[in-house]
Design an enzyme around this catalytic site. Structure first.
Site, mmCIF file in Angstrom:
data_model
loop_
_atom_site.group_PDB
_atom_site.id
_atom_site.type_symbol
_atom_site.label_atom_id
_atom_site.label_comp_id
_atom_site.label_asym_id
_atom_site.label_seq_id
_atom_site.Cartn_x
_atom_site.Cartn_y
_atom_site.Cartn_z
ATOM 1 N N HIS A 157 -13.413 134.212 -54.879
ATOM 2 C CA HIS A 157 -12.391 133.187 -54.934
ATOM 3 C C HIS A 157 -13.127 131.844 -54.914
ATOM 4 C CE1 HIS A 157 -9.672 136.449 -53.278
ATOM 5 N NE2 HIS A 157 -9.141 136.100 -54.434
ATOM 6 N N ASP A 166 -14.518 130.962 -51.694
ATOM 7 C CA ASP A 166 -15.634 131.786 -51.208
ATOM 8 C C ASP A 166 -16.945 131.088 -51.573
ATOM 9 O OD1 ASP A 166 -14.099 133.996 -50.243
ATOM 10 O OD2 ASP A 166 -13.935 134.775 -52.291
ATOM 11 N N GLU A 193 -4.745 139.180 -63.709
ATOM 12 C CA GLU A 193 -4.642 140.395 -62.879
ATOM 13 C C GLU A 193 -3.175 140.584 -62.505
ATOM 14 O OE1 GLU A 193 -7.183 140.550 -59.384
ATOM 15 O OE2 GLU A 193 -6.142 142.300 -58.609
ATOM 16 N N GLU A 203 -5.652 146.424 -61.603
ATOM 17 C CA GLU A 203 -5.881 147.028 -60.284
ATOM 18 C C GLU A 203 -4.998 148.264 -60.156
ATOM 19 O OE1 GLU A 203 -6.442 144.625 -56.816
ATOM 20 O OE2 GLU A 203 -5.247 145.997 -55.574
ATOM 21 N N HIS A 251 -1.836 147.885 -58.074
ATOM 22 C CA HIS A 251 -0.823 147.023 -58.695
ATOM 23 C C HIS A 251 -0.034 147.795 -59.760
ATOM 24 C CE1 HIS A 251 -3.366 143.176 -57.636
ATOM 25 N NE2 HIS A 251 -3.091 143.916 -56.586
ATOM 26 N N ASP A 266 0.895 146.610 -50.687
ATOM 27 C CA ASP A 266 -0.361 146.804 -51.435
ATOM 28 C C ASP A 266 -1.425 147.344 -50.474
ATOM 29 O OD1 ASP A 266 -2.412 146.610 -53.252
ATOM 30 O OD2 ASP A 266 -2.492 144.428 -53.251
#
Ligand code: XUL
Ligand code: MN
Length: 345
Positions: free
Chosen positions: A49, A52, A174, A210, A213, A248
């Site tokens: 991110h 990060d 995503e 993902e 997801h 999730d």
């Protein structure tokens, strides 16, 4: 030539175990120390991110951002790691409570666009050509709260702004159908691929699928991957698992449905995913019950299961498969598949 798979994860996958009903259960492991964990675990790609890379990003000047990014780039070089993507974190700030690009507030939408530009600057500064848009709060809790048609226009304008801002940057969408919102915009890879085609440079807009997801959207992850592959739009994956239609879960790859995991590996392997340098990304959460700090077994184990499943795909008897398909004997095909997965004759 057999694909040599490369693996990635994000620093958030080494976590302290907090959930909505309880606090951290493990000692915090210093963010900066996490990068030394990658290579020994068999990973060389880092999913980031934006904050990060540059903590407390909103408070940093452009010069501070460039300096911190240069430090991270040097660290990655020293550790032999590759940045896979940088994603703008657009779900934490006060300005993103009602969504980011689709917020009803013009000032808050501007915050999201400015933050996204900073994210692209950071990606470039650490030598990475990809951004990921997980459209966390782009959706609604109450359908009447937003004009969905207008929201999709705003999302397309955002994609075009990103493509204009930097001539090299790629945007990987995503998709996720819900959580934290009740209903999210761009819930499936089909939506993401349509957005890519509608954008001003479709080659630079792809998708990241993902497992959890896709399952939350009630879809089969391997078929979702096949759809993206058919459109040459599978930029990356976040493999994990999910025990049905819940929050999730980000369980270990294969932990809830080994056969579905096998079929994801099968579609990736059969289509040469990874041979152009794509990473096999994991987005897995450690069990809250796990002791110690840092905990990394979930990452090591998910990678190991992936590699075992690659072997299962490579040793799947293609002659038998063809014979059963030609005879339309799917009972026999299913039994063979299950026995192959169980390792019994
Ligand atoms: C959220 C999720 C994110 C993205 C990156 O469900 O998967 O961690 O992968 O923003
Ligand atoms: Mn993810």
């Amino acid at each position: 030539m057999a694909t040599q798979y490369r693996f990635s994860f994000g620093p958030w996958n080494v976590s302290e175990g907090a959930d909505p009903f309880g606090p951290e259960v493990r000692e915090a492991y210093p963010h900066e120390a996490k990068y030394a964990l990658y290579k020994p675990l068999g990973f060389e790609g880092v999913q980031f991110h934006d904050d990060d890379v540059v903590p407390n990003l909103d408070a940093q000047s452009p010069a501070q951002i460039q300096q911190k990014a240069a430090d991270v780039k040097r660290m990655l070089g020293n550790q032999g790691l590759t940045p896979e993507f940088v994603a703008p974190r657009l779900w934490f700030a006060a300005q993103t409570v009602d969504g980011a690009y689709t917020s009803n507030s013009a000032a808050d939408r501007q915050y999201a666009l400015d933050r996204t530009k900073k994210c692209i600057d950071i990606a470039k500064a650490i030598g990475c050509k990809a951004t990921v848009l997980w459209l966390a709060r782009e959706g609604t809790y109450v359908r009447e709260a937003k004009n969905a048609r207008q929201a999709y226009d705003r999302l397309l304008e955002t994609l075009n702004m990103m493509l204009d801002y930097d001539p090299q940057i790629e945007v990987w969408i995503e998709p996720k159908p819900n959580e934290p919102t009740d209903q999210a915009y761009v819930p499936t890879i089909g939506h993401a691929v349509a957005m890519a085609y509608a954008s001003k440079d479709p080659k630079r807009v792809r998708g990241l699928i993902e497992t959890a997801h896709a399952l939350l959207a009630g879809l089969d992850p391997s078929d979702e991957m096949a759809f993206a592959l058919a459109h040459k739009k599978l930029a990356s994956v976040h493999l994990n698992d999910q025990n049905g239609l819940k929050y999730d879960q980000d369980k270990n790859f294969g932990a809830a449905n080994l056969r579905a995991a096998f079929n994801q590996v099968r579609v990736l392997e059969e289509n040469g995913f990874g041979s152009a340098g794509e990473f096999v990304g994991l987005d897995v959460k450690a069990m809250r019950t796990q002791k110690g700090s840092p905990v990394t077994a979930h990452l090591k184990n998910s990678r190991e299961i992936f590699l075992h499943l690659v072997e299962k795909v490579r040793t799947y008897d293609r002659g038998l498969e063809r014979q059963y398909v030609e005879a339309r004997d799917y009972e026999a095909l299913e039994l063979y598949t299950l026995k192959h997965l169980m390792g019994v004759k």
